[in-house]
Write a protein that holds these residues in place. Structure first.
Motif, PDB file in Angstrom:
ATOM      1  N   UNK A 125      -5.103  -9.232  27.111  1.00  0.00           N
ATOM      2  CA  UNK A 125      -4.982  -7.765  27.051  1.00  0.00           C
ATOM      3  C   UNK A 125      -6.218  -7.083  26.489  1.00  0.00           C
ATOM      4  N   UNK A 126      -7.098  -7.841  25.819  1.00  0.00           N
ATOM      5  CA  UNK A 126      -8.335  -7.263  25.339  1.00  0.00           C
ATOM      6  C   UNK A 126      -8.388  -7.019  23.844  1.00  0.00           C
ATOM      7  N   UNK A 127      -9.523  -6.501  23.401  1.00  0.00           N
ATOM      8  CA  UNK A 127      -9.797  -6.249  21.986  1.00  0.00           C
ATOM      9  C   UNK A 127      -9.993  -4.749  21.792  1.00  0.00           C
ATOM     10  N   UNK A 128      -9.471  -4.218  20.678  1.00  0.00           N
ATOM     11  CA  UNK A 128      -9.629  -2.799  20.361  1.00  0.00           C
ATOM     12  C   UNK A 128     -10.477  -2.670  19.094  1.00  0.00           C
ATOM     13  N   UNK A 129     -11.555  -1.901  19.198  1.00  0.00           N
ATOM     14  CA  UNK A 129     -12.472  -1.731  18.071  1.00  0.00           C
ATOM     15  C   UNK A 129     -12.581  -0.261  17.688  1.00  0.00           C
ATOM     16  N   UNK A 130     -13.083  -0.037  16.488  1.00  0.00           N
ATOM     17  CA  UNK A 130     -13.407   1.309  16.016  1.00  0.00           C
ATOM     18  C   UNK A 130     -14.853   1.295  15.538  1.00  0.00           C
ATOM     19  N   UNK A 131     -15.634   2.300  15.946  1.00  0.00           N
ATOM     20  CA  UNK A 131     -17.031   2.384  15.535  1.00  0.00           C
ATOM     21  C   UNK A 131     -17.378   3.822  15.182  1.00  0.00           C
ATOM     22  N   UNK A 132     -18.336   3.966  14.299  1.00  0.00           N
ATOM     23  CA  UNK A 132     -18.776   5.304  13.894  1.00  0.00           C
ATOM     24  C   UNK A 132     -19.605   5.959  15.011  1.00  0.00           C
ATOM     25  N   UNK A 133     -20.534   5.172  15.578  1.00  0.00           N
ATOM     26  CA  UNK A 133     -21.398   5.626  16.671  1.00  0.00           C
ATOM     27  C   UNK A 133     -21.577   4.477  17.655  1.00  0.00           C
ATOM     28  N   UNK A 134     -21.666   4.791  18.965  1.00  0.00           N
ATOM     29  CA  UNK A 134     -21.943   3.773  19.984  1.00  0.00           C
ATOM     30  C   UNK A 134     -23.129   4.239  20.837  1.00  0.00           C
ATOM     31  N   UNK A 135     -24.140   3.380  20.935  1.00  0.00           N
ATOM     32  CA  UNK A 135     -25.276   3.635  21.816  1.00  0.00           C
ATOM     33  C   UNK A 135     -25.175   2.668  22.989  1.00  0.00           C
ATOM     34  N   UNK A 136     -25.238   3.198  24.199  1.00  0.00           N
ATOM     35  CA  UNK A 136     -24.987   2.369  25.382  1.00  0.00           C
ATOM     36  C   UNK A 136     -26.218   2.210  26.253  1.00  0.00           C
TER      37      UNK A 136
END
Length: 410
Positions: free
Chosen positions: A68-79
């Protein structure tokens, strides 16, 4: 400073301005992401972990479709096209970023890498929430589907409802130079699995001293804390009640610890060599108490001390203050309870071939009997205090009369 982690990806899309969903490479997935938002720590002995590990290592190329996958929390994401750079603020920095759901999965990644499995074909779906508040992160963690049940204690802890207890214990550790070992959630590392070290056990110790809620002289049905249940949600009213009881925690812990010391002395010097005559006391096991100083060479039912602790509420007034200073009666009263009733109760149950176990929590007779013993002890103690006060007053009056007579003679 917030730390950064890189996740190698095949592709991603922006589900909404604050959420990215990506297909990530397992072989380079960061295994040291913080667990702060997660409501429990992973357990490599659990069926959940074993199933994930087997799926990953037997047919790694199918892992994406089976998981089913992994759920994360981040302050900022650079892609970029090939990677996502996550800036993570940990709890010490005032954040709540890291793994929200999927800690068992990341643990399986780590273990598979350690065993040198080829994971180059393995992929996993990753959902990344950006800029969540602590409350929102915990809300998602609680709502996330899990393949194994999460105990209610972990959910209460995830909501932050134990925070006031943690703060009080931290204050107590500093004030009294002691260290507590308390498990607030499932699979908590560094906390013993011993039931006496569960935060719910601390709550039971406090409830036992609630003389306002559990009062045999009142009209309520709850005359004793027998068979008490711990609420799965600590309301503001409940928190207020527990906060009023918290100053009594040290005394409740002391009563339990002293009872265990008395039991240890009893089984160390049995009447018949090699024979333990107390029901449900297992000399093949050990028991740890919340205060890290106390460990005992026998196993005992978790609720063993509760009826004794509950009897002490006789000595409290409506404001939860001791009618008599605790240090003046606590040891003597406990010794009397042990000698006159509690030891005899455990011996008689053992003779009858019974175990006490959890039955002691529901045994109204033992709770009532110890409560009556406490009332009798208090009455005797108060009578002694009254008689002593009378004697002192009479002595002062007599001394005063003698003084006046002698003055008259002069």
């Amino acid at each position: 400073m917030p730390k950064t982690w890189n996740i190698k990806i095949d592709n991603y899309f922006q589900a909404n301005p604050n959420c990215i969903i990506a297909t990530a490479h397992v072989d380079s997935f960061p295994i040291d992401l913080p667990l702060e938002p997660n409501i429990r720590e992973p357990n490599r002995k659990s069926a959940t972990y074993r199933q994930i590990f087997d799926s990953l290592t037997t047919q790694s190329e199918k892992f994406f479709s089976r998981h089913s996958g992994i759920v994360l929390s981040a302050n900022i994401v650079k892609s970029s096209k090939t990677s996502l750079e996550l800036e993570v603020k940990e709890a010490s920095e005032g954040g709540s970023d890291g793994i929200i759901n999927g800690a068992h999965t990341v643990l399986a990644f780590e273990q598979a890498k350690n065993y040198k499995y080829d994971l180059t074909q393995a992929r996993v779906k990753v959902t990344i929430h950006i800029g969540l508040t602590e409350e929102s992160a915990k809300d998602i963690a609680l709502a996330s589907n899990t393949t194994t049940p999460v105990d209610s204690r972990s959910k209460v802890n995830a909501r932050g409802d134990y925070k006031f207890i943690k703060q009080y214990l931290a204050h107590l550790e500093q004030k009294e130079y002691r260290k507590f070992r308390i498990a607030y959630y499932q699979n908590q590392s560094g906390a013993p699995r011993n039931a006496q070290c569960n935060v719910t056990h601390l709550l039971k110790l406090l409830y036992c001293l609630d003389r306002n809620k559990y009062n045999p002289d009142g009209n309520k049905r709850t005359k004793h804390p027998a068979g008490m249940s711990i609420p799965s949600n600590i309301t503001d009213t409940e928190r207020e009640r527990l906060t009023a009881l918290l100053p009594l925690l040290s005394q409740a812990l002391w009563i339990e610890q002293r009872l265990y010391e008395i039991i240890q002395e009893h089984i160390s010097n049995p009447r018949r060599k090699g024979v333990n005559d107390l029901a449900s006391i297992d000399i093949r096991k050990t028991t740890l108490l919340p205060d890290s100083k106390y460990s005992f060479g026998f196993g005992a039912p978790t609720d063993l001390a509760l009826p004794i602790i509950a009897s002490y509420r006789v000595f409290l007034d409506q404001d939860y203050k001791w009618i008599i200073p605790f240090d003046q009666f606590a040891e003597d009263f406990l010794q009397q309870l042990w000698t006159n009733s509690f030891r005899k109760y455990l011996v008689s149950e053992k003779t009858a071939g019974n175990t006490v176990g959890t039955k002691i929590s529901r045994n109204q007779e033992i709770w009532e009997s110890l409560y009556i013993s406490a009332q009798s002890y208090l009455n005797q103690h108060l009578m002694k205090m009254v008689n002593s006060s009378k004697s002192e007053s009479e002595a002062k009056v007599t001394q005063g009369r003698k003084g006046r007579v002698q003055a008259g003679k002069k």
